[in-house]
Write a protein that holds these residues in place. Structure first.
Motif, short mmCIF file in Angstrom:
data_model
loop_
_atom_site.label_atom_id
_atom_site.label_comp_id
_atom_site.label_asym_id
_atom_site.label_seq_id
_atom_site.Cartn_x
_atom_site.Cartn_y
_atom_site.Cartn_z
N ASP A 164 0.85 -1.18 0.00
CA ASP A 164 0.00 0.00 0.00
C ASP A 164 0.89 1.24 0.00
N PHE A 165 0.96 1.92 -1.15
CA PHE A 165 1.69 3.17 -1.25
C PHE A 165 0.74 4.28 -0.82
N CYS A 189 -2.99 12.22 2.50
CA CYS A 189 -3.92 11.70 1.49
C CYS A 189 -5.22 11.20 2.13
N GLY A 190 -6.32 11.88 1.88
CA GLY A 190 -7.63 11.48 2.43
C GLY A 190 -8.08 10.11 1.97
N PRO A 191 -8.06 9.82 0.66
CA PRO A 191 -8.45 8.49 0.20
C PRO A 191 -7.59 7.36 0.78
N GLN A 194 -9.07 6.43 4.00
CA GLN A 194 -10.30 5.66 3.80
C GLN A 194 -9.98 4.21 3.46
N LEU A 195 -8.96 3.99 2.67
CA LEU A 195 -8.62 2.65 2.20
C LEU A 195 -7.90 1.82 3.26
N ALA A 196 -7.10 2.45 4.11
CA ALA A 196 -6.26 1.73 5.07
C ALA A 196 -7.03 0.74 5.95
N ARG A 222 1.95 6.87 -9.59
CA ARG A 222 1.65 8.22 -10.04
C ARG A 222 0.51 8.86 -9.26
N ALA A 223 -0.28 8.04 -8.56
CA ALA A 223 -1.41 8.55 -7.79
C ALA A 223 -1.52 7.75 -6.50
N LEU A 224 -2.13 8.37 -5.50
CA LEU A 224 -2.30 7.71 -4.21
C LEU A 224 -3.78 7.56 -3.89
#
Length: 151
Positions: free
Chosen positions: A63-64, A69-71, A74-76, A118-120
């Motif tokens: 998991d990068f 980073c808000g998203p 949420q994902l963690a 390139r994106a998180l």
């Protein structure tokens, strides 16, 4: 009393109890140890990253993320829950490990550049040291579960 002393005392009293129940003879008991599953490596460095992603007979999710980073936040918990024991990858049935790489750190930036992040958040699945699948963005629990099922 320290934890070690407490454990030694407990083990000693259990042995004495067994000896008295068995007529003075301590019984031998074999223990079976299984390999750890659902290991989480927070803020992994390059050495840990290489060691864990190249492990045999395991799937490693990397998991990068970044703290800002808000998203990612949420994902963690979704990834954490779905990789906890006894969950396994779908097709292969291999145990899952989770490596978290903070892209704000120097080593995290190098690892992110190596795998073209390139994106998180970006999550890459590794097997035997090679990336096998990935997704970008904060998926919901059903989306992450489908990703795990397809591994």
């Amino acid at each position: 009393m320290s934890l070690v002393r407490c454990l030694k005392s407990s083990v000693s009293s259990n042995i004495l109890r067994r000896q008295s129940l068995a007529g003075g003879v301590a019984s031998a008991r074999a223990f079976h140890v299984t390999p750890a599953r659902a290991v989480v490596y927070p803020n992994a460095d390059h050495k840990t990253f290489k060691q864990v992603t190249s492990a045999k007979d395991r799937i490693t999710l990397v998991d990068f993320h970044a703290d800002w980073c808000g998203p990612c936040h949420q994902l963690a918990p979704v990834i954490q829950k779905l990789t906890d024991e006894p969950n396994k990858s779908g097709k292969t049935g291999l145990p899952l490990d989770l490596v978290k790489v903070d892209t704000d750190s120097d080593e995290g930036q190098l690892l992110g550049a190596t795998y073209k992040v390139r994106a998180l958040p970006t999550v890459i699945a590794f097997r035997d040291g090679a990336p096998i699948s990935q997704f970008v963005g904060a998926l919901n629990a059903a989306g992450v579960q489908k990703f795990l099922d397809d591994l």
